[in-house]
Write a protein that holds these residues in place. Structure first.
Motif, PDB file in Angstrom:
ATOM      1  N   ARG A  55       0.824  -1.203   0.000  1.00  0.00           N
ATOM      2  CA  ARG A  55       0.000   0.000   0.000  1.00  0.00           C
ATOM      3  C   ARG A  55       0.860   1.255   0.000  1.00  0.00           C
ATOM      4  NH1 ARG A  55      -5.053  -0.871   0.224  1.00  0.00           N
ATOM      5  NH2 ARG A  55      -5.581   1.235   0.830  1.00  0.00           N
ATOM      6  N   ILE A  56       0.468   2.175  -0.838  1.00  0.00           N
ATOM      7  CA  ILE A  56       1.001   3.532  -0.834  1.00  0.00           C
ATOM      8  C   ILE A  56      -0.214   4.437  -0.767  1.00  0.00           C
ATOM      9  CG2 ILE A  56       2.303   5.316  -2.047  1.00  0.00           C
ATOM     10  CD1 ILE A  56       3.860   3.116  -3.461  1.00  0.00           C
ATOM     11  N   GLY A  57      -0.382   5.070   0.394  1.00  0.00           N
ATOM     12  CA  GLY A  57      -1.577   5.898   0.580  1.00  0.00           C
ATOM     13  C   GLY A  57      -2.828   5.059   0.443  1.00  0.00           C
ATOM     14  N   ASP A  58      -3.741   5.486  -0.396  1.00  0.00           N
ATOM     15  CA  ASP A  58      -5.010   4.774  -0.570  1.00  0.00           C
ATOM     16  C   ASP A  58      -4.989   3.795  -1.744  1.00  0.00           C
ATOM     17  OD1 ASP A  58      -4.919   6.629  -2.600  1.00  0.00           O
ATOM     18  OD2 ASP A  58      -6.965   7.358  -2.311  1.00  0.00           O
ATOM     19  N   LYS A  59      -3.837   3.558  -2.324  1.00  0.00           N
ATOM     20  CA  LYS A  59      -3.727   2.630  -3.444  1.00  0.00           C
ATOM     21  C   LYS A  59      -2.980   1.374  -2.997  1.00  0.00           C
ATOM     22  CE  LYS A  59      -3.806   6.039  -6.996  1.00  0.00           C
ATOM     23  NZ  LYS A  59      -4.157   7.011  -7.386  1.00  0.00           N
ATOM     24  N   SER A  60      -3.354   0.242  -3.583  1.00  0.00           N
ATOM     25  CA  SER A  60      -2.666  -1.002  -3.249  1.00  0.00           C
ATOM     26  C   SER A  60      -2.195  -1.689  -4.523  1.00  0.00           C
ATOM     27  CB  SER A  60      -3.571  -1.924  -2.428  1.00  0.00           C
ATOM     28  OG  SER A  60      -4.662  -2.352  -3.197  1.00  0.00           O
ATOM     29  N   TYR A  61      -1.137  -2.476  -4.366  1.00  0.00           N
ATOM     30  CA  TYR A  61      -0.499  -3.148  -5.490  1.00  0.00           C
ATOM     31  C   TYR A  61      -0.282  -4.603  -5.092  1.00  0.00           C
ATOM     32  CZ  TYR A  61       0.167   1.732  -6.446  1.00  0.00           C
ATOM     33  OH  TYR A  61      -0.077   3.071  -6.643  1.00  0.00           O
ATOM     34  N   PRO A  62      -0.758  -5.556  -5.930  1.00  0.00           N
ATOM     35  CA  PRO A  62      -0.666  -6.977  -5.551  1.00  0.00           C
ATOM     36  C   PRO A  62       0.782  -7.467  -5.490  1.00  0.00           C
ATOM     37  CG  PRO A  62      -1.496  -6.750  -7.803  1.00  0.00           C
ATOM     38  CD  PRO A  62      -1.372  -5.368  -7.244  1.00  0.00           C
ATOM     39  N   ASN A  63       1.064  -8.201  -4.435  1.00  0.00           N
ATOM     40  CA  ASN A  63       2.379  -8.806  -4.217  1.00  0.00           C
ATOM     41  C   ASN A  63       2.207 -10.282  -3.917  1.00  0.00           C
ATOM     42  OD1 ASN A  63       4.884  -6.645  -2.874  1.00  0.00           O
ATOM     43  ND2 ASN A  63       3.182  -5.995  -4.124  1.00  0.00           N
ATOM     44  N   ASP A  64       3.136 -11.082  -4.396  1.00  0.00           N
ATOM     45  CA  ASP A  64       3.225 -12.476  -3.984  1.00  0.00           C
ATOM     46  C   ASP A  64       4.084 -12.534  -2.721  1.00  0.00           C
ATOM     47  OD1 ASP A  64       1.740 -13.561  -6.065  1.00  0.00           O
ATOM     48  OD2 ASP A  64       3.505 -13.891  -7.337  1.00  0.00           O
ATOM     49  N   VAL A  65       3.696 -13.380  -1.792  1.00  0.00           N
ATOM     50  CA  VAL A  65       4.500 -13.645  -0.612  1.00  0.00           C
ATOM     51  C   VAL A  65       5.205 -14.970  -0.875  1.00  0.00           C
ATOM     52  CG1 VAL A  65       4.514 -14.053   1.884  1.00  0.00           C
ATOM     53  CG2 VAL A  65       2.899 -12.400   0.889  1.00  0.00           C
ATOM     54  N   LEU A  66       6.526 -14.919  -0.862  1.00  0.00           N
ATOM     55  CA  LEU A  66       7.341 -16.104  -1.117  1.00  0.00           C
ATOM     56  C   LEU A  66       8.060 -16.500   0.155  1.00  0.00           C
ATOM     57  CD1 LEU A  66       9.021 -14.999  -4.496  1.00  0.00           C
ATOM     58  CD2 LEU A  66       6.806 -16.119  -4.159  1.00  0.00           C
ATOM     59  N   MET A  67       8.417 -17.760   0.246  1.00  0.00           N
ATOM     60  CA  MET A  67       9.170 -18.224   1.416  1.00  0.00           C
ATOM     61  C   MET A  67      10.206 -19.241   0.989  1.00  0.00           C
ATOM     62  SD  MET A  67       8.219 -21.639   2.311  1.00  0.00           S
ATOM     63  CE  MET A  67       8.454 -21.647   4.034  1.00  0.00           C
TER      64      MET A  67
END
Length: 171
Positions: free
Chosen positions: A155-167
């Motif tokens: 999230r940056i301010g009121d916008k969100s950007y999809p991310n994969d969580v890797l392990m």
């Protein structure tokens, strides 16, 4: 590893804070800002990538920053944070916060060398979040033994950007 032999890996010091902030700005902007810089992204980057923030991480025992330094200065770094639960289940507590290599130094093995140095003594799983559109980074982490744990949003301010969580499990 090509020209990696001209670089030295070492633990970051407080004197590195301004160089790390500048490098992070360069890499973040060149990676994610493809159509021109606007205030939304500029304000985030300038507030987030500051020498003060890097200095506080360097001095915090829950953070580990390793730099790659060539004869002229720092060309890459990795940042690992402990006590940072993953956003999927909260069970993995060590985050690979960032792995940044200056664009002109990419492709020489610096990322792998920094990752290996940071994870060399890891006896527990590590997680990271990577932008879903960052195919180059996603491919790199896959070759390094990371697998998808789930998804989150950056999230940056009121916008969100999809991310994969890797392990990655320890080797």
């Amino acid at each position: 590893m090509g020209q990696l032999s001209t670089a030295t890996l070492r633990t970051a010091t407080p004197a590195d804070a301004s160089s790390l902030a500048a490098l992070a700005l360069e890499v973040w902007l060149s990676t994610y800002i493809r159509h021109g810089i606007n205030a939304h992204f500029a304000d985030f980057a300038l507030a987030h990538f500051t020498p003060e923030r890097f200095k506080s991480w360097i001095e915090d025992p829950d953070h580990r920053l390793i730099v790659s330094q060539n004869r002229d200065g720092i060309d890459g770094f990795i940042h690992i944070g402990r006590n940072s639960p993953d956003p999927v289940g909260g069970h993995i507590r060590t985050e690979l916060t960032s792995l940044y290599i200056q664009p002109r130094h990419q492709g020489r093995g610096l990322g792998k060398a920094l990752l290996d140095a940071a994870l060399d003594q890891a006896d527990h799983p590590v997680w990271l979040a990577v932008n879903c559109e960052n195919t180059k980074a996603r491919a790199f982490y896959k070759t390094q033994g990371f697998s998808k744990l789930g998804e989150t949003a950056f999230r940056i301010g009121d916008k969100s950007y999809p991310n994969d969580v890797l392990m990655r499990q320890p080797l």
